[in-house]
Design an enzyme around this catalytic site. Structure first.
Site, PDB file in Angstrom:
ATOM      1  N   GLY A  67      -9.040  -3.479  27.583  1.00 28.50           N
ATOM      2  CA  GLY A  67      -9.518  -2.738  26.420  1.00 28.50           C
ATOM      3  C   GLY A  67      -9.371  -1.235  26.556  1.00 28.50           C
ATOM      4  O   GLY A  67      -9.338  -0.523  25.556  1.00 28.50           O
ATOM      5  N   HIS A 134      -1.124  -1.497   3.825  1.00 26.85           N
ATOM      6  CA  HIS A 134       0.270  -1.162   3.568  1.00 26.85           C
ATOM      7  C   HIS A 134       0.650   0.214   4.124  1.00 26.85           C
ATOM      8  O   HIS A 134      -0.085   1.180   4.010  1.00 26.85           O
ATOM      9  CB  HIS A 134       0.568  -1.215   2.066  1.00 26.85           C
ATOM     10  CG  HIS A 134      -0.200  -0.199   1.261  1.00 26.85           C
ATOM     11  ND1 HIS A 134       0.271   1.066   1.007  1.00 26.85           N
ATOM     12  CD2 HIS A 134      -1.412  -0.276   0.664  1.00 26.85           C
ATOM     13  CE1 HIS A 134      -0.601   1.736   0.273  1.00 26.85           C
ATOM     14  NE2 HIS A 134      -1.641   0.937   0.060  1.00 26.85           N
TER      15      HIS A 134
END
Length: 206
Positions: A67, A134
Protein backbone atom coordinates in the site's frame (compact mmCIF):
# COMPACT_ATOMS: atom_id res chain seq x y z
CA UNK A 1 5.63 -13.74 -7.64
CA UNK A 2 3.62 -11.39 -5.42
CA UNK A 3 5.88 -8.96 -3.57
CA UNK A 4 4.45 -8.26 -0.12
CA UNK A 5 2.88 -10.23 2.69
CA UNK A 6 0.35 -7.85 4.25
CA UNK A 7 -3.25 -6.89 3.60
CA UNK A 8 -2.70 -5.73 0.02
CA UNK A 9 -0.91 -9.00 -0.74
CA UNK A 10 -4.00 -10.91 0.40
CA UNK A 11 -6.16 -8.84 -1.95
CA UNK A 12 -3.78 -9.39 -4.85
CA UNK A 13 -3.40 -13.12 -4.18
CA UNK A 14 -7.16 -13.60 -4.22
CA UNK A 15 -7.54 -11.61 -7.46
CA UNK A 16 -4.79 -13.68 -9.07
CA UNK A 17 -6.52 -16.89 -7.98
CA UNK A 18 -9.59 -15.85 -9.99
CA UNK A 19 -7.64 -15.29 -13.20
CA UNK A 20 -6.40 -17.80 -15.76
CA UNK A 21 -3.66 -15.52 -17.11
CA UNK A 22 -1.10 -16.23 -14.40
CA UNK A 23 0.32 -19.12 -12.42
CA UNK A 24 1.11 -17.65 -8.99
CA UNK A 25 4.14 -19.30 -7.41
CA UNK A 26 3.79 -17.50 -4.07
CA UNK A 27 4.61 -14.34 -2.16
CA UNK A 28 7.93 -12.80 -1.20
CA UNK A 29 8.57 -10.56 1.79
CA UNK A 30 11.43 -8.58 3.30
CA UNK A 31 11.17 -10.51 6.57
CA UNK A 32 12.49 -14.11 6.59
CA UNK A 33 10.25 -14.81 9.61
CA UNK A 34 7.25 -14.61 7.24
CA UNK A 35 8.35 -17.68 5.27
CA UNK A 36 5.59 -20.27 5.21
CA UNK A 37 2.86 -17.82 6.25
CA UNK A 38 -0.43 -18.28 4.40
CA UNK A 39 -1.42 -15.20 2.37
CA UNK A 40 -4.90 -15.58 0.92
CA UNK A 41 -4.77 -18.26 -1.74
CA UNK A 42 -0.98 -18.69 -1.54
CA UNK A 43 1.89 -18.40 0.95
CA UNK A 44 5.25 -16.72 1.50
CA UNK A 45 7.97 -18.77 -0.16
CA UNK A 46 10.83 -16.29 -0.63
CA UNK A 47 12.43 -13.03 0.47
CA UNK A 48 13.39 -10.09 -1.71
CA UNK A 49 17.02 -11.19 -1.42
CA UNK A 50 16.11 -14.20 -3.57
CA UNK A 51 15.06 -11.99 -6.49
CA UNK A 52 18.28 -12.31 -8.55
CA UNK A 53 17.70 -16.04 -9.11
CA UNK A 54 14.00 -15.94 -9.97
CA UNK A 55 14.40 -15.76 -13.73
CA UNK A 56 16.56 -18.87 -13.69
CA UNK A 57 13.71 -20.55 -11.79
CA UNK A 58 11.21 -19.66 -14.52
CA UNK A 59 9.63 -16.68 -12.74
CA UNK A 60 9.17 -13.90 -15.30
CA UNK A 61 6.68 -11.48 -13.70
CA UNK A 62 5.98 -9.87 -10.35
CA UNK A 63 3.19 -7.74 -8.96
CA UNK A 64 4.03 -5.48 -6.03
CA UNK A 65 1.30 -5.70 -3.39
CA UNK A 66 2.23 -2.89 -1.03
CA UNK A 67 0.00 0.00 0.00
CA UNK A 68 2.95 2.36 0.45
CA UNK A 69 3.39 4.07 -2.92
CA UNK A 70 7.10 4.86 -2.56
CA UNK A 71 7.92 1.33 -1.42
CA UNK A 72 5.93 -0.06 -4.33
CA UNK A 73 7.89 2.07 -6.77
CA UNK A 74 11.23 1.02 -5.25
CA UNK A 75 10.37 -2.67 -5.54
CA UNK A 76 9.20 -2.35 -9.13
CA UNK A 77 12.50 -0.65 -9.98
CA UNK A 78 14.44 -3.41 -8.19
CA UNK A 79 12.50 -6.16 -9.96
CA UNK A 80 13.09 -4.55 -13.35
CA UNK A 81 16.82 -4.38 -12.61
CA UNK A 82 16.70 -8.18 -12.27
CA UNK A 83 14.89 -8.61 -15.60
CA UNK A 84 11.44 -9.18 -14.14
CA UNK A 85 8.32 -7.69 -15.73
CA UNK A 86 5.27 -6.31 -13.96
CA UNK A 87 2.00 -8.24 -14.16
CA UNK A 88 -1.32 -6.38 -14.35
CA UNK A 89 -4.22 -7.79 -12.32
CA UNK A 90 -7.86 -6.83 -12.87
CA UNK A 91 -10.61 -8.34 -10.74
CA UNK A 92 -13.32 -10.01 -12.88
CA UNK A 93 -16.01 -7.79 -11.35
CA UNK A 94 -14.23 -4.55 -12.32
CA UNK A 95 -15.84 -2.62 -15.18
CA UNK A 96 -13.28 -1.31 -17.65
CA UNK A 97 -14.47 0.73 -20.63
CA UNK A 98 -13.14 -0.50 -23.95
CA UNK A 99 -11.04 2.62 -24.49
CA UNK A 100 -9.73 2.92 -20.94
CA UNK A 101 -6.13 1.78 -20.42
CA UNK A 102 -4.30 0.16 -17.51
CA UNK A 103 -0.52 0.23 -17.24
CA UNK A 104 1.75 -2.69 -16.31
CA UNK A 105 1.87 -3.68 -12.66
CA UNK A 106 -1.39 -1.97 -11.75
CA UNK A 107 -4.07 -3.70 -9.68
CA UNK A 108 -7.77 -2.99 -10.27
CA UNK A 109 -9.83 -4.37 -7.39
CA UNK A 110 -13.34 -5.68 -6.83
CA UNK A 111 -16.11 -3.59 -8.34
CA UNK A 112 -13.91 -0.73 -9.51
CA UNK A 113 -15.07 1.24 -12.54
CA UNK A 114 -12.83 2.85 -15.15
CA UNK A 115 -14.89 5.00 -17.51
CA UNK A 116 -14.20 5.98 -21.09
CA UNK A 117 -10.65 7.15 -21.86
CA UNK A 118 -9.49 6.80 -18.26
CA UNK A 119 -5.75 6.22 -18.22
CA UNK A 120 -4.13 4.31 -15.38
CA UNK A 121 -0.34 4.38 -15.24
CA UNK A 122 2.06 1.68 -14.13
CA UNK A 123 2.10 0.30 -10.62
CA UNK A 124 -1.18 1.96 -9.59
CA UNK A 125 -3.87 0.66 -7.24
CA UNK A 126 -7.56 1.33 -7.91
CA UNK A 127 -9.18 -0.18 -4.88
CA UNK A 128 -12.55 -1.76 -4.15
CA UNK A 129 -15.62 0.05 -5.42
CA UNK A 130 -13.78 3.14 -6.64
CA UNK A 131 -14.88 5.07 -9.73
CA UNK A 132 -12.38 6.72 -12.07
CA UNK A 133 -14.45 8.72 -14.52
CA UNK A 134 -14.02 9.72 -18.16
CA UNK A 135 -10.64 11.08 -19.29
CA UNK A 136 -9.09 10.87 -15.84
CA UNK A 137 -5.38 10.21 -15.53
CA UNK A 138 -3.65 8.34 -12.71
CA UNK A 139 0.07 8.79 -13.04
CA UNK A 140 2.48 5.96 -12.16
CA UNK A 141 2.30 4.50 -8.63
CA UNK A 142 -0.75 6.50 -7.59
CA UNK A 143 -3.29 4.86 -5.29
CA UNK A 144 -7.05 5.29 -5.06
CA UNK A 145 -8.44 3.75 -1.86
CA UNK A 146 -11.84 2.00 -1.50
CA UNK A 147 -14.98 3.92 -2.38
CA UNK A 148 -13.34 6.96 -3.98
CA UNK A 149 -14.96 9.04 -6.71
CA UNK A 150 -12.58 10.63 -9.20
CA UNK A 151 -14.69 12.86 -11.44
CA UNK A 152 -14.15 13.49 -15.14
CA UNK A 153 -10.84 14.85 -16.47
CA UNK A 154 -9.21 14.88 -13.04
CA UNK A 155 -5.50 14.12 -12.85
CA UNK A 156 -3.87 12.24 -9.98
CA UNK A 157 -0.11 12.73 -9.88
CA UNK A 158 2.70 10.24 -9.59
CA UNK A 159 2.70 8.47 -6.24
CA UNK A 160 -0.32 10.42 -4.97
CA UNK A 161 -2.62 8.84 -2.38
CA UNK A 162 -6.40 9.32 -2.38
CA UNK A 163 -7.88 8.17 0.95
CA UNK A 164 -10.95 6.00 1.45
CA UNK A 165 -14.19 7.59 0.27
CA UNK A 166 -12.58 10.80 -0.98
CA UNK A 167 -14.06 12.72 -3.91
CA UNK A 168 -12.11 14.70 -6.50
CA UNK A 169 -14.25 17.18 -8.41
CA UNK A 170 -14.11 17.39 -12.22
CA UNK A 171 -11.02 18.70 -13.94
CA UNK A 172 -8.91 19.11 -10.80
CA UNK A 173 -5.39 17.87 -10.26
CA UNK A 174 -3.72 16.26 -7.27
CA UNK A 175 0.03 16.77 -7.47
CA UNK A 176 2.80 14.23 -7.34
CA UNK A 177 3.02 12.45 -3.96
CA UNK A 178 0.21 14.56 -2.50
CA UNK A 179 -2.20 12.90 -0.05
CA UNK A 180 -5.95 13.37 0.21
CA UNK A 181 -7.48 12.28 3.52
CA UNK A 182 -10.33 9.81 3.87
CA UNK A 183 -13.73 11.32 3.06
CA UNK A 184 -12.30 14.60 1.80
CA UNK A 185 -14.00 16.49 -1.01
CA UNK A 186 -11.35 18.17 -3.12
CA UNK A 187 -12.67 21.44 -4.58
CA UNK A 188 -9.41 22.94 -5.86
CA UNK A 189 -6.09 21.71 -7.16
CA UNK A 190 -3.80 20.07 -4.59
CA UNK A 191 -0.11 20.99 -4.99
CA UNK A 192 2.59 18.33 -5.10
CA UNK A 193 3.63 16.89 -1.77
CA UNK A 194 0.75 18.47 0.17
CA UNK A 195 -1.65 16.62 2.51
CA UNK A 196 -5.28 17.78 2.61
CA UNK A 197 -8.00 16.55 4.96
CA UNK A 198 -11.65 17.35 5.54
CA UNK A 199 -13.39 18.32 8.76
CA UNK A 200 -15.76 15.84 10.37
CA UNK A 201 -19.37 17.02 10.52
CA UNK A 202 -21.25 16.61 13.79
CA UNK A 203 -25.01 17.07 14.26
CA UNK A 204 -26.05 19.84 16.62
CA UNK A 205 -27.04 18.77 20.12
CA UNK A 206 -24.81 15.65 20.12
Amino acid sequence: MILGAGGQARVVANIAALLSDWDVVGCADSNPASLGERIGATKVIATYDDMPKWRSQGITHVVVALGNNEARERLVTLAEAHGLESATLIHPTAIIDTDASVGPGSVICTGAILATEARIGRGCIVNTGSIVEHECVLEDFAQVCPGCRIAGRAKIGRGAFIGTGACILPGLSVGNRAQVGAGAVVIEDVPAGITVVSHFAKARGL
